[in-house]
Motif scaffolding. Structure first.
Motif, PDB file in Angstrom:
ATOM      1  N   ILE A  70       0.869  -1.157  -0.130  1.00  0.00           N
ATOM      2  CA  ILE A  70      -0.050  -0.110  -0.102  1.00  0.00           C
ATOM      3  C   ILE A  70       0.815   1.194  -0.095  1.00  0.00           C
ATOM      4  CG2 ILE A  70      -2.018   1.384   1.147  1.00  0.00           C
ATOM      5  CD1 ILE A  70      -2.889  -1.488   0.432  1.00  0.00           C
ATOM      6  N   GLY A  71       0.833   2.049  -1.194  1.00  0.00           N
ATOM      7  CA  GLY A  71       1.448   3.141  -0.953  1.00  0.00           C
ATOM      8  C   GLY A  71       2.690   2.973  -1.163  1.00  0.00           C
ATOM      9  N   GLY A  72       3.574   1.765  -1.791  1.00  0.00           N
ATOM     10  CA  GLY A  72       4.747   1.378  -1.770  1.00  0.00           C
ATOM     11  C   GLY A  72       5.345   0.675  -0.551  1.00  0.00           C
ATOM     12  N   ILE A  73       4.641   0.610   0.440  1.00  0.00           N
ATOM     13  CA  ILE A  73       4.941   0.137   1.716  1.00  0.00           C
ATOM     14  C   ILE A  73       4.445  -1.359   1.997  1.00  0.00           C
ATOM     15  CG2 ILE A  73       5.367   0.315   4.086  1.00  0.00           C
ATOM     16  CD1 ILE A  73       5.407   3.092   3.483  1.00  0.00           C
ATOM     17  N   GLU A  74       4.930  -2.420   2.398  1.00  0.00           N
ATOM     18  CA  GLU A  74       4.280  -3.544   2.694  1.00  0.00           C
ATOM     19  C   GLU A  74       3.625  -3.482   4.216  1.00  0.00           C
ATOM     20  OE1 GLU A  74       5.797  -7.844   2.301  1.00  0.00           O
ATOM     21  OE2 GLU A  74       6.194  -7.285   4.362  1.00  0.00           O
ATOM     22  N   LYS A  75       2.346  -3.867   3.950  1.00  0.00           N
ATOM     23  CA  LYS A  75       1.503  -3.834   5.148  1.00  0.00           C
ATOM     24  C   LYS A  75       0.881  -5.051   5.534  1.00  0.00           C
ATOM     25  CE  LYS A  75       1.142   0.640   5.618  1.00  0.00           C
ATOM     26  NZ  LYS A  75       1.822   1.413   6.956  1.00  0.00           N
ATOM     27  N   LYS A  76       1.009  -5.683   6.749  1.00  0.00           N
ATOM     28  CA  LYS A  76       0.301  -6.879   7.116  1.00  0.00           C
ATOM     29  C   LYS A  76      -0.927  -6.521   7.529  1.00  0.00           C
ATOM     30  CE  LYS A  76       4.688  -8.918   9.078  1.00  0.00           C
ATOM     31  NZ  LYS A  76       5.203  -9.358  10.564  1.00  0.00           N
ATOM     32  N   PHE A  77      -1.989  -7.606   6.957  1.00  0.00           N
ATOM     33  CA  PHE A  77      -3.306  -7.431   7.288  1.00  0.00           C
ATOM     34  C   PHE A  77      -3.895  -8.657   8.088  1.00  0.00           C
ATOM     35  CE2 PHE A  77      -2.979  -4.211   4.171  1.00  0.00           C
ATOM     36  CZ  PHE A  77      -4.226  -3.328   4.360  1.00  0.00           C
ATOM     37  N   CYS A  78      -5.091  -8.444   8.885  1.00  0.00           N
ATOM     38  CA  CYS A  78      -5.412  -9.453   9.459  1.00  0.00           C
ATOM     39  C   CYS A  78      -7.233  -9.176   9.329  1.00  0.00           C
ATOM     40  CB  CYS A  78      -5.137  -9.770  11.041  1.00  0.00           C
ATOM     41  SG  CYS A  78      -6.147 -11.231  12.094  1.00  0.00           S
ATOM     42  N   ASN A  79      -8.019  -9.979   8.835  1.00  0.00           N
ATOM     43  CA  ASN A  79      -9.357 -10.021   8.737  1.00  0.00           C
ATOM     44  C   ASN A  79     -10.024 -10.857   9.753  1.00  0.00           C
ATOM     45  OD1 ASN A  79     -11.852 -11.363   6.712  1.00  0.00           O
ATOM     46  ND2 ASN A  79     -11.960  -9.365   7.614  1.00  0.00           N
ATOM     47  N   LEU A  80     -10.501 -10.350  10.831  1.00  0.00           N
ATOM     48  CA  LEU A  80     -11.355 -11.264  11.895  1.00  0.00           C
ATOM     49  C   LEU A  80     -12.516 -11.527  11.125  1.00  0.00           C
ATOM     50  CD1 LEU A  80     -10.779  -8.703  14.789  1.00  0.00           C
ATOM     51  CD2 LEU A  80      -9.285 -10.784  13.877  1.00  0.00           C
ATOM     52  N   THR A  81     -12.993 -12.755  11.403  1.00  0.00           N
ATOM     53  CA  THR A  81     -14.346 -13.399  10.831  1.00  0.00           C
ATOM     54  C   THR A  81     -14.556 -14.833  11.672  1.00  0.00           C
ATOM     55  OG1 THR A  81     -15.000 -14.542   8.844  1.00  0.00           O
ATOM     56  CG2 THR A  81     -12.804 -14.994   9.358  1.00  0.00           C
ATOM     57  N   GLY A  82     -15.718 -15.068  11.441  1.00  0.00           N
ATOM     58  CA  GLY A  82     -16.261 -16.166  12.346  1.00  0.00           C
ATOM     59  C   GLY A  82     -16.117 -16.354  13.701  1.00  0.00           C
ATOM     60  N   PHE A  83     -16.490 -15.098  14.528  1.00  0.00           N
ATOM     61  CA  PHE A  83     -16.389 -14.922  15.886  1.00  0.00           C
ATOM     62  C   PHE A  83     -17.594 -15.529  16.477  1.00  0.00           C
ATOM     63  CE2 PHE A  83     -15.755 -11.592  19.368  1.00  0.00           C
ATOM     64  CZ  PHE A  83     -15.101 -12.516  20.250  1.00  0.00           C
ATOM     65  N   VAL A  84     -17.467 -16.782  17.286  1.00  0.00           N
ATOM     66  CA  VAL A  84     -18.522 -17.363  17.608  1.00  0.00           C
ATOM     67  C   VAL A  84     -18.218 -17.958  18.949  1.00  0.00           C
ATOM     68  CG1 VAL A  84     -18.029 -19.364  16.386  1.00  0.00           C
ATOM     69  CG2 VAL A  84     -20.365 -19.138  17.221  1.00  0.00           C
ATOM     70  N   VAL A  85     -19.174 -17.705  20.013  1.00  0.00           N
ATOM     71  CA  VAL A  85     -18.847 -18.486  21.467  1.00  0.00           C
ATOM     72  C   VAL A  85     -20.220 -19.053  21.822  1.00  0.00           C
ATOM     73  CG1 VAL A  85     -18.180 -18.168  23.534  1.00  0.00           C
ATOM     74  CG2 VAL A  85     -17.222 -16.707  21.889  1.00  0.00           C
ATOM     75  N   LYS A  86     -20.191 -20.121  22.436  1.00  0.00           N
ATOM     76  CA  LYS A  86     -21.373 -20.901  22.943  1.00  0.00           C
ATOM     77  C   LYS A  86     -21.921 -19.796  24.080  1.00  0.00           C
ATOM     78  CE  LYS A  86     -20.600 -25.753  21.997  1.00  0.00           C
ATOM     79  NZ  LYS A  86     -20.532 -27.017  22.330  1.00  0.00           N
ATOM     80  N   LYS A  87     -23.207 -19.835  23.914  1.00  0.00           N
ATOM     81  CA  LYS A  87     -24.143 -19.022  24.958  1.00  0.00           C
ATOM     82  C   LYS A  87     -23.553 -18.969  26.364  1.00  0.00           C
ATOM     83  CE  LYS A  87     -28.748 -17.421  25.938  1.00  0.00           C
ATOM     84  NZ  LYS A  87     -30.202 -17.712  25.643  1.00  0.00           N
ATOM     85  N   ALA A  88     -23.287 -20.204  26.706  1.00  0.00           N
ATOM     86  CA  ALA A  88     -22.804 -20.469  28.132  1.00  0.00           C
ATOM     87  C   ALA A  88     -21.531 -19.582  28.670  1.00  0.00           C
ATOM     88  CB  ALA A  88     -22.898 -21.828  28.513  1.00  0.00           C
ATOM     89  N   PHE A  89     -20.863 -19.542  27.542  1.00  0.00           N
ATOM     90  CA  PHE A  89     -19.429 -18.936  27.631  1.00  0.00           C
ATOM     91  C   PHE A  89     -19.060 -17.444  27.313  1.00  0.00           C
ATOM     92  CE2 PHE A  89     -19.352 -23.661  27.712  1.00  0.00           C
ATOM     93  CZ  PHE A  89     -18.406 -23.652  28.995  1.00  0.00           C
ATOM     94  N   ARG A  90     -20.048 -16.918  26.773  1.00  0.00           N
ATOM     95  CA  ARG A  90     -20.055 -15.437  26.030  1.00  0.00           C
ATOM     96  C   ARG A  90     -19.365 -14.334  26.941  1.00  0.00           C
ATOM     97  NH1 ARG A  90     -25.384 -16.002  22.206  1.00  0.00           N
ATOM     98  NH2 ARG A  90     -24.586 -17.591  20.816  1.00  0.00           N
ATOM     99  N   SER A  91     -19.588 -14.587  28.089  1.00  0.00           N
ATOM    100  CA  SER A  91     -18.972 -13.663  29.289  1.00  0.00           C
ATOM    101  C   SER A  91     -17.670 -13.691  29.085  1.00  0.00           C
ATOM    102  CB  SER A  91     -19.335 -13.962  30.643  1.00  0.00           C
ATOM    103  OG  SER A  91     -18.818 -15.186  31.057  1.00  0.00           O
ATOM    104  N   LYS A  92     -16.830 -14.810  28.547  1.00  0.00           N
ATOM    105  CA  LYS A  92     -15.406 -15.002  28.391  1.00  0.00           C
ATOM    106  C   LYS A  92     -15.068 -14.749  26.887  1.00  0.00           C
ATOM    107  CE  LYS A  92     -15.408 -18.369  32.116  1.00  0.00           C
ATOM    108  NZ  LYS A  92     -14.519 -19.821  32.432  1.00  0.00           N
ATOM    109  N   SER A  93     -15.822 -14.106  26.081  1.00  0.00           N
ATOM    110  CA  SER A  93     -15.460 -13.784  24.677  1.00  0.00           C
ATOM    111  C   SER A  93     -14.337 -13.187  24.398  1.00  0.00           C
ATOM    112  CB  SER A  93     -16.604 -13.036  24.150  1.00  0.00           C
ATOM    113  OG  SER A  93     -17.734 -13.747  23.925  1.00  0.00           O
ATOM    114  N   LEU A  94     -14.004 -12.094  25.472  1.00  0.00           N
ATOM    115  CA  LEU A  94     -12.974 -11.222  25.427  1.00  0.00           C
ATOM    116  C   LEU A  94     -11.593 -12.117  25.415  1.00  0.00           C
ATOM    117  CD1 LEU A  94     -13.700  -8.220  27.673  1.00  0.00           C
ATOM    118  CD2 LEU A  94     -13.579  -8.402  25.211  1.00  0.00           C
ATOM    119  N   LEU A  95     -11.569 -13.244  26.013  1.00  0.00           N
ATOM    120  CA  LEU A  95     -10.461 -14.159  25.890  1.00  0.00           C
ATOM    121  C   LEU A  95      -9.854 -14.459  24.426  1.00  0.00           C
ATOM    122  CD1 LEU A  95     -11.229 -16.503  29.226  1.00  0.00           C
ATOM    123  CD2 LEU A  95      -9.932 -14.383  29.219  1.00  0.00           C
ATOM    124  N   LEU A  96     -10.939 -14.566  23.628  1.00  0.00           N
ATOM    125  CA  LEU A  96     -10.310 -14.789  22.438  1.00  0.00           C
ATOM    126  C   LEU A  96      -9.981 -13.476  21.589  1.00  0.00           C
ATOM    127  CD1 LEU A  96     -13.450 -16.890  21.276  1.00  0.00           C
ATOM    128  CD2 LEU A  96     -11.186 -17.718  21.177  1.00  0.00           C
TER     129      LEU A  96
END
Length: 286
Positions: A70-96
């Motif tokens: 991008i603009g002559g400079i190499e950039k590292k990209f990360c696309n976040l996708t498929g973020f899913v947590v079972k209902k009983a554990f959603r209070s711990k989602s931030l751990l991911l």
């Protein structure tokens, strides 16, 4: 005991049942597996993070890695996708999210977050990437169609031959050949425009969701010919264009406000420098 670790391709079969939470009948098992295939040939060695509880996988966040110039400079990209947590554990989602977002040398994108995910990501410094999509309707200006004729190419070999002398575009083309996404090239006297899109259905209507436009001016000038070509050759009647891809709203189009904006996090890139390539849009044909 609940633990979080890196997810690798071999984890797919154990994680796959979690994707039923998305309730998307259009995505098959093979589609979801693309997230685990290192489809953009990164050297990170993993494809996200998973959460285990007593040996059972109860959460996952996918990460699609790529490198872009991008603009002559190499950039590292990360696309976040498929973020899913079972209902009983959603209070711990931030751990991911914690270990993912510690990779501060990456440009992060999240193109289809849930409302809850949006709220969390904004607290971690994510900003709005896109909130408006232009819906280009199948209405064509006949004057522009017949007196402003470009050459339009959609066959793989034809496009490949034309892009050989354009290193950046040629790399994008080759990197995306293995997927279901479509390619279109507009050749004019004033330059060319290379487009990558996915053919999707919204309300049973075939549409082109654009993910990359190399030359916005050429695209805007020749949109009538492009619409006619897509209708005639691919049965596509509607074109969906993220507003940041072009400088002005196309004629015969309406604006649609996304219920939840696309998000990104970058120290150096502007919204116009971030497209939809190398992402879940391509891997899952969204």
């Amino acid at each position: 005991m609940t633990v979080v670790r890196k997810a690798i391709s071999e984890d797919f079969h154990a994680i796959y049942p979690l994707f039923a939470e998305f309730n998307n009948p259009n995505l098959t098992r093979n589609d979801w597996q693309q997230l685990f295939n290192n489809c953009f040939e990164s050297d990170e060695g993993f494809c996200g993070y998973l959460m285990e509880h007593n040996g059972d996988i109860v959460g996952y966040i996918g990460m699609l890695f790529s490198k872009r110039i991008i603009g002559g400079i190499e950039k590292k990209f990360c696309n976040l996708t498929g973020f899913v947590v079972k209902k009983a554990f959603r209070s711990k989602s931030l751990l991911l999210l914690f270990p993912a977002l510690q990779m501060t040398d990456h440009v992060f994108t999240s193109f289809s977050p849930s409302r809850a995910t949006q709220t969390i990501l904004k607290k971690f410094g994510f900003n709005k990437l896109e909130s408006i999509v232009h819906i280009s309707l199948p209405v064509i200006n006949p004057f522009k169609l017949f007196f402003n004729k470009p050459v339009l190419l959609s066959h793989t070999k034809d496009i490949q031959n034309e892009l050989l002398s354009f290193e950046r575009l040629n790399k994008i083309f080759n990197d995306h050949l293995q997927f279901k996404c479509k390619h279109l090239l507009i050749k004019t006297n004033t330059g060319l425009c290379y487009i990558v899109y996915t053919k999707v259905r919204r309300k049973k209507i075939p549409m082109a969701q654009l993910h990359f436009i190399s030359n916005p001016q050429v695209f805007t000038d020749y949109i009538d010919a492009t619409k006619f070509f897509l209708i005639r050759t691919h049965g596509i009647f509607i074109i969906l264009i993220d507003s940041r891809f072009i400088t002005k709203r196309p004629s015969f189009s309406i604006e649609f406000k996304l219920p939840i904006p696309r998000l990104f996090k970058s120290k150096s890139l502007s919204t116009r420098e971030v497209d939809g390539l190398y992402s879940e849009f391509i891997a899952l044909n969204l």
